[in-house]
Scaffold this active site. Structure first.
Site, PDB file in Angstrom:
ATOM      1  N   ASN A 113      -7.350  -3.003  14.356  1.00  0.00           N
ATOM      2  CA  ASN A 113      -8.736  -3.299  14.006  1.00  0.00           C
ATOM      3  C   ASN A 113      -8.907  -4.501  12.868  1.00  0.00           C
ATOM      4  O   ASN A 113      -9.720  -4.612  12.345  1.00  0.00           O
ATOM      5  CB  ASN A 113      -9.405  -2.177  13.421  1.00  0.00           C
ATOM      6  CG  ASN A 113      -8.639  -1.593  12.385  1.00  0.00           C
ATOM      7  OD1 ASN A 113      -7.845  -2.227  11.804  1.00  0.00           O
ATOM      8  ND2 ASN A 113      -9.312  -0.476  11.533  1.00  0.00           N
TER       9      ASN A 113
ATOM     10  N   HIS B 217      -6.944  -4.791  10.287  1.00  0.00           N
ATOM     11  CA  HIS B 217      -6.662  -4.502   8.767  1.00  0.00           C
ATOM     12  C   HIS B 217      -5.355  -5.004   8.527  1.00  0.00           C
ATOM     13  O   HIS B 217      -4.550  -5.006   9.053  1.00  0.00           O
ATOM     14  CB  HIS B 217      -6.705  -2.991   8.444  1.00  0.00           C
ATOM     15  CG  HIS B 217      -5.764  -1.979   9.064  1.00  0.00           C
ATOM     16  ND1 HIS B 217      -5.703  -0.712   9.596  1.00  0.00           N
ATOM     17  CD2 HIS B 217      -4.242  -2.173   8.855  1.00  0.00           C
ATOM     18  CE1 HIS B 217      -4.753  -0.322  10.025  1.00  0.00           C
ATOM     19  NE2 HIS B 217      -3.515  -1.019   9.233  1.00  0.00           N
TER      20      HIS B 217
ATOM     21  N   ASP C 202       1.002  -1.159   0.085  1.00  0.00           N
ATOM     22  CA  ASP C 202       0.051  -0.073   0.151  1.00  0.00           C
ATOM     23  C   ASP C 202       0.834   1.207  -0.096  1.00  0.00           C
ATOM     24  O   ASP C 202       1.990   1.240   0.492  1.00  0.00           O
ATOM     25  CB  ASP C 202      -1.067   0.049   1.211  1.00  0.00           C
ATOM     26  CG  ASP C 202      -0.162  -0.548   2.574  1.00  0.00           C
ATOM     27  OD1 ASP C 202       0.854  -0.569   2.569  1.00  0.00           O
ATOM     28  OD2 ASP C 202      -0.933  -0.598   3.438  1.00  0.00           O
TER      29      ASP C 202
ATOM     30  N   GLU D 149      -9.694  -1.781   5.751  1.00  0.00           N
ATOM     31  CA  GLU D 149     -10.042  -1.489   6.894  1.00  0.00           C
ATOM     32  C   GLU D 149     -11.545  -2.517   7.138  1.00  0.00           C
ATOM     33  O   GLU D 149     -11.900  -2.724   6.007  1.00  0.00           O
ATOM     34  CB  GLU D 149     -10.670  -0.082   7.023  1.00  0.00           C
ATOM     35  CG  GLU D 149      -9.422   0.944   6.893  1.00  0.00           C
ATOM     36  CD  GLU D 149      -8.526   1.062   7.931  1.00  0.00           C
ATOM     37  OE1 GLU D 149      -8.588   0.176   8.882  1.00  0.00           O
ATOM     38  OE2 GLU D 149      -7.683   2.091   8.078  1.00  0.00           O
TER      39      GLU D 149
END
Ligand code: GLP
Length: 234
Positions: A135, A137, A67, A142
């Site tokens: 979380n 990810h 990313d 996400e």
């Protein structure tokens, strides 16, 4: 899925670096999928040590990162390109033209996503390294309603912006979006190696043993046949 537990960050990093190094030894022209964040820094240090010790040669290795933030130029000290240069590319004999990240400053983001998806698919990643967010990810996928199949632009979760703000001068400086490989893109890798520290123990457990759900993006790894997870206890 193989779960390996190490006592410390250093031990986790050395093992992770050795696995990455073994991939390079086995296949000198391999394609490595790479990750950023604090988790892999020690593993990259281990790779650099192996290179400096004469064990590894990166001259034919190709890399593709998960990313990149939108809006940060490569020279920005928080861009993922900059991170990779600092921690790995600038310290080994990899050819710059063999290292790939999404272009977070592309004028046409959709076209950039399509270009990157094609590039990753064409490379056939041998080993994909992953960290994990609190979380769940992976890359910048996400929690969402669906698993994203392909490279896409993503709006970062407030919790991710907050977590990553530690690396920026001001909260306002943290990019609000990124281009990331999709879950489908990540799962195409032949082998996957995920590393996580003790602060991620709960989310790692959910991801590995809980239901497979896009609310916990890393849970999709349960669908892959060759995943190794290394966690450190401290
Ligand atoms: C960022 C990256 C992820 C990384 C995560 C966790 O959001 N896009 O790829 O896994 O942070 O980072 P850290 O290892 O610093 O906790």
């Amino acid at each position: 899925m193989r779960l390996l537990e190490k006592n410390t960050y250093e031990e986790m990093s050395v093992l992770c670096g050795r696995i990455l190094g073994a991939q390079v030894l086995l296949k000198p022209d391999c394609a490595l999928g790479l990750a950023t964040g604090s988790s892999p820094i020690g593993a990259y240090e281990e790779l650099v040590r192996q290179y400096e010790g004469g064990l590894l040669d990166f001259s034919q290795v190709r890399t593709v990162n998960l990313d990149e933030y939108c809006g940060l130029k490569a020279e920005h000290n928080q861009s993922y390109r900059y991170f990779m240069e600092e921690h790995l590319f600038g310290k080994v004999n990899i050819k710059k033209e063999n290292t790939f990240l999404p272009d977070g400053c592309a004028g046409d983001v959709e076209a950039e996503c399509a270009r990157y998806e094609k590039l990753v698919a064409g490379m056939q990643v041998d080993l994909q390294l992953l960290g994990i967010g609190h979380n769940g990810h992976i890359g910048f996928n996400e929690p969402a309603e669906d698993f994203a199949a392909q490279v896409h632009q993503v709006k970062l979760a407030e919790s991710t912006i907050k977590a990553n703000s530690r690396l920026f001068k001001r909260m306002e400086d943290v990019p609000r979006s990124a281009v990331t490989m999709g879950i489908g893109t990540i799962l195409k890798a032949k082998k996957i190696l995920l590393i996580a520290g003790p602060d991620k123990a709960d989310i790692v457990e959910k991801a590995l043993y809980g239901p497979v759900t896009p609310q916990v993006p890393a849970s999709a790894l349960q669908l892959h046949g060759a995943v190794t997870v290394i966690i450190s206890k401290q």
